[in-house]
Design a protein around this motif. Structure first.
Motif, PDB file in Angstrom:
ATOM      1  N   GLN A 160       0.850  -1.185   0.000  1.00 13.91           N
ATOM      2  CA  GLN A 160       0.000   0.000   0.000  1.00 13.91           C
ATOM      3  C   GLN A 160       0.893   1.244   0.000  1.00 13.91           C
ATOM      4  OE1 GLN A 160      -3.445  -0.099   0.066  1.00 13.91           O
ATOM      5  NE2 GLN A 160      -3.328  -2.324  -0.086  1.00 13.91           N
ATOM      6  N   GLN A 161       0.425   2.318  -0.579  1.00 12.66           N
ATOM      7  CA  GLN A 161       1.217   3.547  -0.639  1.00 12.66           C
ATOM      8  C   GLN A 161       1.352   4.238   0.718  1.00 12.66           C
ATOM      9  OE1 GLN A 161       3.118   4.764  -3.106  1.00 12.66           O
ATOM     10  NE2 GLN A 161       2.594   2.876  -4.176  1.00 12.66           N
ATOM     11  N   ASN A 162       0.352   4.075   1.596  1.00 11.27           N
ATOM     12  CA  ASN A 162       0.365   4.807   2.862  1.00 11.27           C
ATOM     13  C   ASN A 162       0.824   3.986   4.062  1.00 11.27           C
ATOM     14  OD1 ASN A 162      -1.859   3.201   2.738  1.00 11.27           O
ATOM     15  ND2 ASN A 162      -3.259   4.678   3.666  1.00 11.27           N
ATOM     16  N   ASN A 163       1.122   2.702   3.866  1.00  7.30           N
ATOM     17  CA  ASN A 163       1.622   1.880   4.969  1.00  7.30           C
ATOM     18  C   ASN A 163       2.407   0.697   4.407  1.00  7.30           C
ATOM     19  OD1 ASN A 163      -0.243  -0.217   4.316  1.00  7.30           O
ATOM     20  ND2 ASN A 163      -1.829   0.845   5.477  1.00  7.30           N
ATOM     21  N   GLU A 164       2.719  -0.254   5.242  1.00  5.83           N
ATOM     22  CA  GLU A 164       3.537  -1.395   4.812  1.00  5.83           C
ATOM     23  C   GLU A 164       2.708  -2.645   4.585  1.00  5.83           C
ATOM     24  OE1 GLU A 164       6.207  -1.476   8.101  1.00  5.83           O
ATOM     25  OE2 GLU A 164       7.328   0.265   7.409  1.00  5.83           O
ATOM     26  N   SER A 165       1.392  -2.487   4.427  1.00  3.97           N
ATOM     27  CA  SER A 165       0.519  -3.636   4.192  1.00  3.97           C
ATOM     28  C   SER A 165       0.619  -4.098   2.747  1.00  3.97           C
ATOM     29  CB  SER A 165      -0.935  -3.270   4.502  1.00  3.97           C
ATOM     30  OG  SER A 165      -1.059  -2.902   5.860  1.00  3.97           O
ATOM     31  N   ARG A 166       0.448  -5.394   2.568  1.00 12.68           N
ATOM     32  CA  ARG A 166       0.540  -5.986   1.237  1.00 12.68           C
ATOM     33  C   ARG A 166      -0.623  -5.575   0.332  1.00 12.68           C
ATOM     34  NH1 ARG A 166       1.749  -9.787   4.783  1.00 12.68           N
ATOM     35  NH2 ARG A 166       3.749 -10.809   4.602  1.00 12.68           N
ATOM     36  N   ASN A 167      -0.331  -5.469  -0.947  1.00 14.31           N
ATOM     37  CA  ASN A 167      -1.351  -5.428  -1.985  1.00 14.31           C
ATOM     38  C   ASN A 167      -1.449  -6.846  -2.522  1.00 14.31           C
ATOM     39  OD1 ASN A 167      -2.200  -2.742  -2.173  1.00 14.31           O
ATOM     40  ND2 ASN A 167      -0.456  -2.172  -3.439  1.00 14.31           N
ATOM     41  N   GLY A 168      -2.594  -7.462  -2.385  1.00 14.89           N
ATOM     42  CA  GLY A 168      -2.754  -8.823  -2.897  1.00 14.89           C
ATOM     43  C   GLY A 168      -2.211  -9.874  -1.948  1.00 14.89           C
ATOM     44  N   ARG A 169      -2.195 -11.091  -2.465  1.00 12.25           N
ATOM     45  CA  ARG A 169      -1.727 -12.238  -1.679  1.00 12.25           C
ATOM     46  C   ARG A 169      -0.326 -12.628  -2.135  1.00 12.25           C
ATOM     47  NH1 ARG A 169      -5.287 -16.418   0.512  1.00 12.25           N
ATOM     48  NH2 ARG A 169      -3.656 -17.691  -0.386  1.00 12.25           N
ATOM     49  N   TRP A 170       0.624 -12.346  -1.322  1.00 11.10           N
ATOM     50  CA  TRP A 170       1.999 -12.743  -1.582  1.00 11.10           C
ATOM     51  C   TRP A 170       2.728 -12.835  -0.249  1.00 11.10           C
ATOM     52  CZ3 TRP A 170       6.036  -9.578  -0.051  1.00 11.10           C
ATOM     53  CH2 TRP A 170       5.726  -8.252   0.205  1.00 11.10           C
ATOM     54  N   ALA A 171       3.828 -13.501  -0.262  1.00 11.21           N
ATOM     55  CA  ALA A 171       4.642 -13.638   0.949  1.00 11.21           C
ATOM     56  C   ALA A 171       6.110 -13.703   0.561  1.00 11.21           C
ATOM     57  CB  ALA A 171       4.254 -14.898   1.719  1.00 11.21           C
ATOM     58  N   ILE A 172       6.933 -13.256   1.450  1.00 11.00           N
ATOM     59  CA  ILE A 172       8.377 -13.406   1.290  1.00 11.00           C
ATOM     60  C   ILE A 172       8.680 -14.894   1.370  1.00 11.00           C
ATOM     61  CG2 ILE A 172      10.570 -12.976   2.468  1.00 11.00           C
ATOM     62  CD1 ILE A 172       9.270 -10.232   3.298  1.00 11.00           C
ATOM     63  N   CYS A 173       9.609 -15.338   0.564  1.00  8.17           N
ATOM     64  CA  CYS A 173       9.986 -16.758   0.534  1.00  8.17           C
ATOM     65  C   CYS A 173      11.446 -16.860   0.950  1.00  8.17           C
ATOM     66  CB  CYS A 173       9.774 -17.293  -0.881  1.00  8.17           C
ATOM     67  SG  CYS A 173      10.079 -19.052  -1.047  1.00  8.17           S
ATOM     68  N   THR A 174      11.724 -17.692   1.944  1.00  6.80           N
ATOM     69  CA  THR A 174      13.079 -17.854   2.460  1.00  6.80           C
ATOM     70  C   THR A 174      13.488 -19.328   2.393  1.00  6.80           C
ATOM     71  OG1 THR A 174      12.360 -18.276   4.733  1.00  6.80           O
ATOM     72  CG2 THR A 174      12.712 -15.976   4.097  1.00  6.80           C
ATOM     73  N   TRP A 175      14.770 -19.571   2.540  1.00  3.40           N
ATOM     74  CA  TRP A 175      15.281 -20.932   2.672  1.00  3.40           C
ATOM     75  C   TRP A 175      15.665 -21.097   4.139  1.00  3.40           C
ATOM     76  CZ3 TRP A 175      14.841 -25.116  -0.122  1.00  3.40           C
ATOM     77  CH2 TRP A 175      15.636 -26.219   0.161  1.00  3.40           C
ATOM     78  N   SER A 176      14.715 -21.455   4.955  1.00  5.07           N
ATOM     79  CA  SER A 176      14.784 -21.616   6.413  1.00  5.07           C
ATOM     80  C   SER A 176      14.271 -20.355   7.098  1.00  5.07           C
ATOM     81  CB  SER A 176      16.181 -21.988   6.922  1.00  5.07           C
ATOM     82  OG  SER A 176      16.944 -20.855   7.239  1.00  5.07           O
ATOM     83  N   ASP A 177      14.123 -20.461   8.396  1.00  9.70           N
ATOM     84  CA  ASP A 177      13.611 -19.348   9.189  1.00  9.70           C
ATOM     85  C   ASP A 177      14.713 -18.451   9.739  1.00  9.70           C
ATOM     86  OD1 ASP A 177      10.966 -20.067   8.909  1.00  9.70           O
ATOM     87  OD2 ASP A 177      10.951 -21.302  10.703  1.00  9.70           O
TER      88      ASP A 177
END
Length: 167
Positions: free
Chosen positions: A52-69
């Protein structure tokens, strides 16, 4: 997006870190701080329409993808908490591809990211333990899973595997 981060708590890199990552002291000495990098990363995500332009909320359904936590779930959380920096909202949940690799391919993701990439018949691109290189190779596994193969059907990413507790 790619940026090194200037370490502030322990500003001198260890010989082990330099040998493992190929990142030199000069590379980090001239790099921005973690707060500056996070701000630039948020701007980069916005420029691609992901936040979103006014905050850090996602637009749509997506997630960061990592190799382990380790990077998001442990290191980033601890460092930001220690420095009194708020965790950006878009880091509230992510996909640990290592967990899904094990589930999808029915094999332990042993031997590190490079070995897991090569086990799929893909070529590991670059030097292991460089953030951008590891990100690209993690993405190669995600694409391999999503496309499927003769041995495995296409994997459907439905939801994140990990998340942060709301405080």
């Amino acid at each position: 997006f790619n940026s090194y981060v200037r370490p502030t708590l322990n500003p001198k890199l260890t010989e082990f870190s330099v040998a493992l990552t190929g990142i030199t002291q000069n590379m980090v000495d001239s790099a921005p701080t973690i707060q500056e990098v996070l701000s630039a990363y948020i701007s980069w995500l916005r420029s691609h329409g992901l936040l979103q332009q006014n905050n850090e909320s996602r637009n749509g359904r997506w997630a960061i993808c990592t190799w382990s936590d380790a990077d998001v779930g442990s290191q980033l959380v601890r460092e930001l908490r220690h420095k009194g920096i708020a965790m950006p909202a878009c880091f509230d949940h992510w996909i640990d591809l290592k967990v899904l690799y094990k589930r999808h391919y029915r094999t332990e993701p042993s031997g590190g990211l490079q070995r897991c990439v090569e086990r799929l018949g893909l070529t590991f691109q670059g030097r292991a333990h460089d953030g951008l290189v590891d990100s690209r190779n993690t993405a190669a596994i995600a694409l391999h899973m999503a496309r499927g193969s003769m041995m495995h059907s296409a994997f459907v990413f439905r939801r994140p595997t990990r998340g942060l507790d709301k405080e």
